[in-house]
Design a protein around this motif. Sequence first.
Motif, short mmCIF file in Angstrom:
data_model
loop_
_atom_site.label_atom_id
_atom_site.label_comp_id
_atom_site.label_asym_id
_atom_site.label_seq_id
_atom_site.Cartn_x
_atom_site.Cartn_y
_atom_site.Cartn_z
N GLY A 237 -4.54 -4.76 -5.30
CA GLY A 237 -3.41 -3.87 -5.30
C GLY A 237 -2.92 -3.66 -3.98
N LEU A 238 -1.65 -3.38 -3.86
CA LEU A 238 -0.92 -3.13 -2.50
C LEU A 238 -1.04 -1.67 -1.96
N VAL A 239 -1.39 -1.53 -0.70
CA VAL A 239 -1.84 -0.37 0.04
C VAL A 239 -0.62 0.44 0.28
N LEU A 240 -0.40 1.67 0.00
CA LEU A 240 0.62 2.70 0.68
C LEU A 240 0.08 3.61 1.46
N THR A 241 1.01 4.40 2.30
CA THR A 241 0.66 5.63 3.08
C THR A 241 0.41 6.71 1.75
N ALA A 242 -0.22 7.98 2.05
CA ALA A 242 -0.11 9.10 1.08
C ALA A 242 1.17 9.42 0.72
N ASP A 243 2.38 9.21 1.59
CA ASP A 243 3.60 9.63 1.11
C ASP A 243 4.33 8.42 0.54
N GLY A 244 3.81 7.25 0.22
CA GLY A 244 4.28 6.37 -0.57
C GLY A 244 4.94 5.14 0.09
N ARG A 245 4.83 5.00 1.29
CA ARG A 245 5.45 3.73 2.16
C ARG A 245 4.54 2.67 2.13
N VAL A 246 4.76 1.41 1.85
CA VAL A 246 4.14 0.22 1.82
C VAL A 246 3.61 0.03 3.27
N ILE A 247 2.31 -0.03 3.52
CA ILE A 247 1.77 -0.50 4.81
C ILE A 247 1.70 -2.07 4.75
N PRO A 248 2.42 -2.52 5.68
CA PRO A 248 2.57 -4.23 5.49
C PRO A 248 1.54 -5.20 5.34
N ASP A 249 1.61 -5.82 4.60
CA ASP A 249 0.45 -6.86 4.34
C ASP A 249 -1.02 -6.32 4.03
N LEU A 250 -1.12 -5.04 3.94
CA LEU A 250 -2.53 -4.52 3.53
C LEU A 250 -2.82 -4.44 1.93
N ILE A 251 -3.82 -5.09 1.59
CA ILE A 251 -3.88 -5.30 0.10
C ILE A 251 -5.37 -4.86 0.08
N VAL A 252 -5.80 -4.88 -1.29
CA VAL A 252 -7.26 -4.51 -1.62
C VAL A 252 -7.89 -5.99 -1.91
N THR A 253 -8.65 -6.39 -1.08
CA THR A 253 -9.02 -7.99 -1.07
C THR A 253 -10.43 -8.22 -1.92
N GLY A 254 -11.03 -7.08 -2.12
CA GLY A 254 -12.29 -6.95 -2.66
C GLY A 254 -12.53 -5.74 -3.28
N ALA A 255 -13.30 -5.60 -4.57
CA ALA A 255 -13.83 -4.25 -5.10
C ALA A 255 -15.13 -4.54 -5.63
N ASN A 256 -15.87 -3.72 -5.48
CA ASN A 256 -17.09 -3.30 -6.09
C ASN A 256 -16.87 -2.05 -6.92
N GLN A 257 -17.88 -1.35 -7.58
CA GLN A 257 -17.89 -0.54 -8.65
C GLN A 257 -16.94 0.67 -8.03
N GLU A 258 -17.48 1.12 -6.92
CA GLU A 258 -16.72 2.37 -6.31
C GLU A 258 -16.34 2.27 -4.98
N HIS A 259 -16.14 1.01 -4.30
CA HIS A 259 -15.84 0.60 -3.12
C HIS A 259 -14.59 -0.25 -3.27
N GLY A 260 -13.59 0.12 -2.67
CA GLY A 260 -12.48 -0.98 -2.33
C GLY A 260 -12.46 -1.42 -1.08
N ILE A 261 -12.19 -2.82 -0.77
CA ILE A 261 -12.28 -3.40 0.46
C ILE A 261 -10.58 -3.74 0.96
N LEU A 262 -10.07 -3.03 1.90
CA LEU A 262 -8.72 -3.29 2.13
C LEU A 262 -8.81 -4.20 3.52
N ALA A 263 -8.01 -5.12 3.38
CA ALA A 263 -7.80 -6.06 4.58
C ALA A 263 -6.27 -6.74 4.60
N LEU A 264 -5.80 -7.21 5.60
CA LEU A 264 -4.49 -7.84 5.66
C LEU A 264 -4.64 -9.06 5.09
N ARG A 265 -3.48 -9.27 4.11
CA ARG A 265 -3.51 -10.62 3.37
C ARG A 265 -3.63 -11.87 4.26
#
Lengths: 378, 378
Positions: free
Chosen positions: A297-325
Amino acid sequence: MAGLSPDLQTPCLVVDEAKMAANIDRMARRIAGLGVGFRPHLKTAKSVEIARRMLPDMGGPATVSTLREAEVFAAAGVRDILYAVGITPAKLGRVQALRARGCDLAVILDSAGQAQAVAAASAGAGPIPVLIEIDCDGKRAGLAPDAAEIIEIGHILHEGGADLRGVMTHAGGSYDVSGADAHAAFAERERRAVVTAADRLRAAGLPCPVVSVGSTPTALAARDLAGVTEVRAGVYVFFDLVMAGIGACAVDDIALSVATTVIGHRPDRGWILVDAGWMALSRDRGTAGQAVDQGYGLVLTADGRVIPDLIVTGANQEHGILALRPGAAATPPELPVGTLLRILPNHACATAAQFDAYHVIPADIGAAPAIWPRFGGW
Amino acid sequence: MAGLSPDLQTPCLVVDEAKMAANIDRMARRIAGLGVGFRPHLKTAKSVEIARRMLPDMGGPATVSTLREAEVFAAAGVRDILYAVGITPAKLGRVQALRARGCDLAVILDSAGQAQAVAAASAGAGPIPVLIEIDCDGKRAGLAPDAAEIIEIGHILHEGGADLRGVMTHAGGSYDVSGADAHAAFAERERRAVVTAADRLRAAGLPCPVVSVGSTPTALAARDLAGVTEVRAGVYVFFDLVMAGIGACAVDDIALSVATTVIGHRPDRGWILVDAGWMALSRDRGTAGQAVDQGYGLVLTADGRVIPDLIVTGANQEHGILALRPGAAATPPELPVGTLLRILPNHACATAAQFDAYHVIPADIGAAPAIWPRFGGW
């Protein structure tokens, strides 16, 4: 978060009502311009509140993917439903029960065995309406438009006491190609497949009042639907990154997101950890094969703006790992523990299914935050 | 299907009670042999009925992955719970509310910012117990065992009025290696990481009564847990194809499956279509990187026998595509429309999450079929 409760517990599912309304309006205008009927698919949202907005008339018509959807929406007043997954004999009791309660529920099938079972059940408790499923792209179920079985099945149904109502197809392959021209070509494959099958049924002296096609990409791109009576589509209500990746919408049209909170950092790895893992986002990696891989998934600020190039690069059951693409030039933003973010999903149907409610950002800025229930199951 | 209701509506989630009981017993004997405490993780099953069978005493101890799990299990009588996902300030109200109701709920964290928030909340409504999360394999969250922040956080908590209870780690990397020796090596990494951190806290004059490790593969393979006080594990209750693929169990041990019905065929492609798609099976493809790729799952007859080389090669929302695995010598079996089958999941946590109930094959052959509710959400 603008429009949402300040004590929001994350992860939770967020719908932007204004974007959803624009998506619904865009599809309604498209279909009206094509001069055919519209039978929205309610499987993406699985919400009575959202069905009220998708259906111009709560009586229907509508499409569903499970009998539980049919039961819930029938109880909410929908009276014309197509259950668009191949029927099995053990489900016919529930079909007849819904029909006995006044819901005109139709089923689909693609074999003589199913047709015999439906004809037998029709003899008992009244004619069950049936669409014969036609294959237009080799992706899933259905008979080839020129298959001899279509006529055989037509006779079994029509002469066996069922209600042979027509033919339907779905070009799942349209999700694998990009751009309006490619989607229009799939729309034409859908049209040609069902019109061919309908012509053959009619030439055999069998009825075929309904000729049904649809997927979100083909519905948005179709240029000519001569011979088609209705279009089905569902994911357009929210759209998602897969749809954006094939050009069916813009990223800014996506009305669904998962709200999440930063729970930690691994600066040595460039990671920001959040409390939305695959249990919240789903395991869907539908953009993995697209030109732009959005991770989970692609990460947004709470008010809905795309944070450039920040995506969810990994996911465990209840942990998401965000990193730059990979290859991104930006530096990771400062996002302290406790920061609220939102994540746009690869596939709205899969991500929404992980939740039991929608937290609504109201279209009317002055309106109170709303929570709409959502159901699952079969 | 033996032990299940004859009018079963598919897809549905099936648990084999006898296999589950054997899995629970195997793990209990392992942990007892290691001479440490056991804190079962309830995130896989999310079921009060199954928690009663996993916990020797319904009072606990137990591990959870969401506060909703903590709330449901506390209401069912569990009084000693570790919430094993990094805490955020906005969740501390729910933590304190559970503690006020008599549940000894502990949280985990790995930053000074979180520690300050927990200390502040403790000052208000009583000391919140905390384990500091330690990283042992670079897979997710946690501080390195020699990180200076561990001591800093310890002081913030201990002097700030929280209850510094100890340290914990989880070797998620153990899922990526195969065989008892490799799992034992990860168990030793877990042990060494937390014992190192615990020794450092104690040397700094700080308390560290709890030293917690665990994952199913390491719990089953650990040879020496000197210095560890408790082990956590969860997926062992059902096991799954990922666990079988790394040698943590046999395929025949897997207690969880999805019941499904044949809805059609594509003989031209060697496909059998069933009514369990990714909505039922989940999108988890955890065996994709293993020696044997099981697709979206391995197919069983309704009474639980493996059908050689038949796997779920593709999945749409409500359609599963069964086909022989690439290179298989067998011929596809005759499975007419309406045939009941079962599918073993890649990942039990992900597949179970798609359902709201378990259909139980009773261990006692004469017992009536049971349905156990299951919950989700956060």
